[in-house]
Design a protein around this motif. Structure first.
Motif, PDB file in Angstrom:
ATOM      1  N   GLY A  25       0.843  -1.426  -0.185  1.00 51.44           N
ATOM      2  CA  GLY A  25      -0.100   0.009  -0.149  1.00 51.44           C
ATOM      3  C   GLY A  25       1.198   1.222  -0.314  1.00 51.44           C
ATOM      4  O   GLY A  25       0.653   1.982  -0.587  1.00 51.44           O
ATOM      5  N   LEU A  26       1.915   1.456   0.999  1.00 54.47           N
ATOM      6  CA  LEU A  26       2.861   2.565   0.250  1.00 54.47           C
ATOM      7  C   LEU A  26       3.633   2.672  -0.781  1.00 54.47           C
ATOM      8  O   LEU A  26       3.745   3.643  -1.086  1.00 54.47           O
ATOM      9  N   LEU A  27       4.080   1.548  -1.066  1.00 58.65           N
ATOM     10  CA  LEU A  27       4.834   1.590  -2.488  1.00 58.65           C
ATOM     11  C   LEU A  27       3.613   2.102  -3.806  1.00 58.65           C
ATOM     12  O   LEU A  27       3.461   3.402  -4.868  1.00 58.65           O
ATOM     13  N   GLU A  28       1.605   1.910  -3.823  1.00 64.81           N
ATOM     14  CA  GLU A  28       1.187   2.430  -3.921  1.00 64.81           C
ATOM     15  C   GLU A  28       0.741   4.332  -3.978  1.00 64.81           C
ATOM     16  O   GLU A  28       0.823   4.436  -4.855  1.00 64.81           O
ATOM     17  N   LEU A  29       1.095   4.193  -2.512  1.00 64.51           N
ATOM     18  CA  LEU A  29       0.805   5.822  -2.271  1.00 64.51           C
ATOM     19  C   LEU A  29       2.047   6.584  -2.927  1.00 64.51           C
ATOM     20  O   LEU A  29       1.741   8.085  -3.078  1.00 64.51           O
ATOM     21  N   ALA A  30       3.179   6.102  -2.883  1.00 65.24           N
ATOM     22  CA  ALA A  30       4.577   6.759  -3.602  1.00 65.24           C
ATOM     23  C   ALA A  30       4.043   7.339  -4.439  1.00 65.24           C
ATOM     24  O   ALA A  30       3.429   6.946  -5.561  1.00 65.24           O
ATOM     25  N   PRO A  31       4.493   8.659  -5.199  1.00 61.59           N
ATOM     26  CA  PRO A  31       4.736   9.100  -6.515  1.00 61.59           C
ATOM     27  C   PRO A  31       5.129   8.389  -7.156  1.00 61.59           C
ATOM     28  O   PRO A  31       6.404   8.093  -6.781  1.00 61.59           O
ATOM     29  N   GLY A  32       4.520   8.461  -8.444  1.00 65.80           N
ATOM     30  CA  GLY A  32       5.758   7.787  -9.849  1.00 65.80           C
ATOM     31  C   GLY A  32       5.408   6.261  -9.248  1.00 65.80           C
ATOM     32  O   GLY A  32       4.698   5.639  -8.544  1.00 65.80           O
ATOM     33  N   ASP A  33       6.332   5.592 -10.435  1.00 68.48           N
ATOM     34  CA  ASP A  33       5.825   3.702 -11.281  1.00 68.48           C
ATOM     35  C   ASP A  33       6.995   3.523 -11.483  1.00 68.48           C
ATOM     36  O   ASP A  33       7.520   4.150 -12.012  1.00 68.48           O
ATOM     37  N   PRO A  34       7.328   2.118 -11.536  1.00 68.09           N
ATOM     38  CA  PRO A  34       8.460   1.578 -12.228  1.00 68.09           C
ATOM     39  C   PRO A  34       8.549   1.967 -13.770  1.00 68.09           C
ATOM     40  O   PRO A  34       9.387   1.912 -14.314  1.00 68.09           O
ATOM     41  N   ALA A  35       7.328   2.330 -13.925  1.00 67.79           N
ATOM     42  CA  ALA A  35       7.208   3.050 -15.631  1.00 67.79           C
ATOM     43  C   ALA A  35       7.967   4.195 -15.835  1.00 67.79           C
ATOM     44  O   ALA A  35       7.990   4.832 -17.212  1.00 67.79           O
ATOM     45  N   ASP A  36       8.059   5.020 -14.375  1.00 67.25           N
ATOM     46  CA  ASP A  36       8.811   6.097 -14.775  1.00 67.25           C
ATOM     47  C   ASP A  36      10.066   5.800 -15.207  1.00 67.25           C
ATOM     48  O   ASP A  36      10.945   7.058 -16.198  1.00 67.25           O
ATOM     49  N   ALA A  37      11.197   4.842 -15.252  1.00 68.51           N
ATOM     50  CA  ALA A  37      12.231   4.739 -15.651  1.00 68.51           C
ATOM     51  C   ALA A  37      12.057   4.463 -17.339  1.00 68.51           C
ATOM     52  O   ALA A  37      12.853   4.596 -17.867  1.00 68.51           O
ATOM     53  N   TYR A  38      11.111   4.446 -18.387  1.00 71.96           N
ATOM     54  CA  TYR A  38      11.044   4.061 -19.866  1.00 71.96           C
ATOM     55  C   TYR A  38       9.871   5.130 -20.377  1.00 71.96           C
ATOM     56  O   TYR A  38      10.548   5.244 -21.394  1.00 71.96           O
ATOM     57  N   ILE A  39      10.316   6.067 -19.425  1.00 74.48           N
ATOM     58  CA  ILE A  39       9.435   7.202 -20.282  1.00 74.48           C
ATOM     59  C   ILE A  39       9.939   8.436 -20.421  1.00 74.48           C
ATOM     60  O   ILE A  39      11.069   8.578 -20.028  1.00 74.48           O
TER      61      ILE A  39
END
Length: 319
Positions: A25-39
């Motif tokens: 849940g904390l990871l979900e609430l954190a800003p951004g996600d793993p896709a940011d590394a490819y954008i």
């Protein structure tokens, strides 16, 4: 003892599940996600959405959690979002290095704390005792990362005695080179536990020296060495075993910080790198393993406590 282990195992499973839910849940609430590394800025909204779909990030959080939980329970920790390598392989590659650092640090703390604690208990008013007490307070008060940087500044930068980071010098995989790289990280990680262990040993030995059996032993003509090391120290070990279990938490978290300061190639360094890259699968795997180590560490401490002092077992109905 078997009942104690079974009771702890019953608590272990729901506790780990709760930790996993909170962490996810904390990871979900954190800003951004793993896709940011490819954008990148040139991508269209559809391209970004396609990346998220391919990574499974378009699904609701509870679906992704249940999928992760199912795979984890089957022994599959998943694939890294960033380097696409199996998480299990990456953790196993780093785990041994972390255990080397933690184990060496724990041994260092025990070997220093026991004789120092005995010395402080026997020589309470000496100048050396007061100086040692000051160092103990410093060890408890100062953050490990600050101690690490100070040690690097003095022994690596100024005097060039020990390496400032890494586990081996390039091209040198010898045991001696490993020991040289271990010295500063072990002192950094072990200083806090050394101070805590020393204080407990000192307090326990001081208490035992006031007991009636010590007076009786002296009346029988036993030497102070025999009284101290054969009787007092044995009865004082129970408090040290108790604090050993409690120190596991500080040892694990301290190892992560120490690995970053000294570029030690362990799980802590992997965890920090994964946090910055938002590699959720590795973060979850290391978080759960760390929680498991903490719980098992406390269980081992309880078992050792029973083995050292069987009276506790009988007083509690054999657990």
């Amino acid at each position: 003892m078997l009942k104690l282990i079974l009771n702890r195992v019953k608590v272990l499973i729901p506790m780990l599940i709760l930790i996993s839910i909170l962490s996810f849940g904390l990871l979900e609430l954190a800003p951004g996600d793993p896709a940011d590394a490819y954008i990148n800025p040139l991508m269209s909204a559809q391209d970004i959405e396609n990346i998220r779909v391919n990574m499974g990030l378009d699904k609701p959080v509870y679906i992704r959690y249940l999928s992760w939980l199912k795979n984890t329970l089957s022994g599959n920790l998943g694939i890294s979002y960033i380097n696409h390598m199996p998480v299990t392989e990456q953790i196993m590659e780093k785990m041994g290095n972390t255990f080397i650092l933690m184990g060496t640090s724990l041994i260092f703390s025990i070997l220093v704390a026991i004789p120092l604690g005995i010395f402080l208990a026997v020589n309470k008013n000496s100048i050396t005792s007061k100086i040692s007490s000051i160092f103990n307070y410093i060890g408890v008060s100062i953050p490990s990362f600050w101690i690490g940087m100070i040690l690097i500044s003095i022994f690596s930068v100024k005097f060039n005695i020990f390496p400032s980071g890494g586990m081996h010098t390039i091209g040198n995989d010898s045991f001696g080179d490993l020991v040289k790289h271990l010295v500063l990280p072990v002192i950094t990680l072990g200083l806090y536990n050394t101070a805590i262990f020393t204080n407990y040993v000192e307090a326990s030995v001081s208490e035992q020296l006031k007991k009636q059996y010590v007076v009786t032993a002296r009346a029988k003509g036993l030497s102070e060495k025999i009284i101290l090391f054969k009787h007092v120290l044995k009865n004082s070990l129970t408090s040290l075993v108790t604090i050993l279990g409690m120190s596991i938490q500080k040892l694990v978290t301290g190892a992560f910080v120490t690995e970053v300061v000294f570029s030690w190639p362990g799980m802590g360094r992997l965890m920090i790198d994964s946090i910055f890259s938002r590699d959720y699968t590795i973060i979850m795997a290391i978080t759960m393993l760390s929680a498991l180590f903490l719980i098992l560490g406390n269980l081992v401490a309880d078992i050792l406590y029973l083995l050292i002092d069987p009276k506790i077992k009988s007083s509690k109905g054999g657990f």
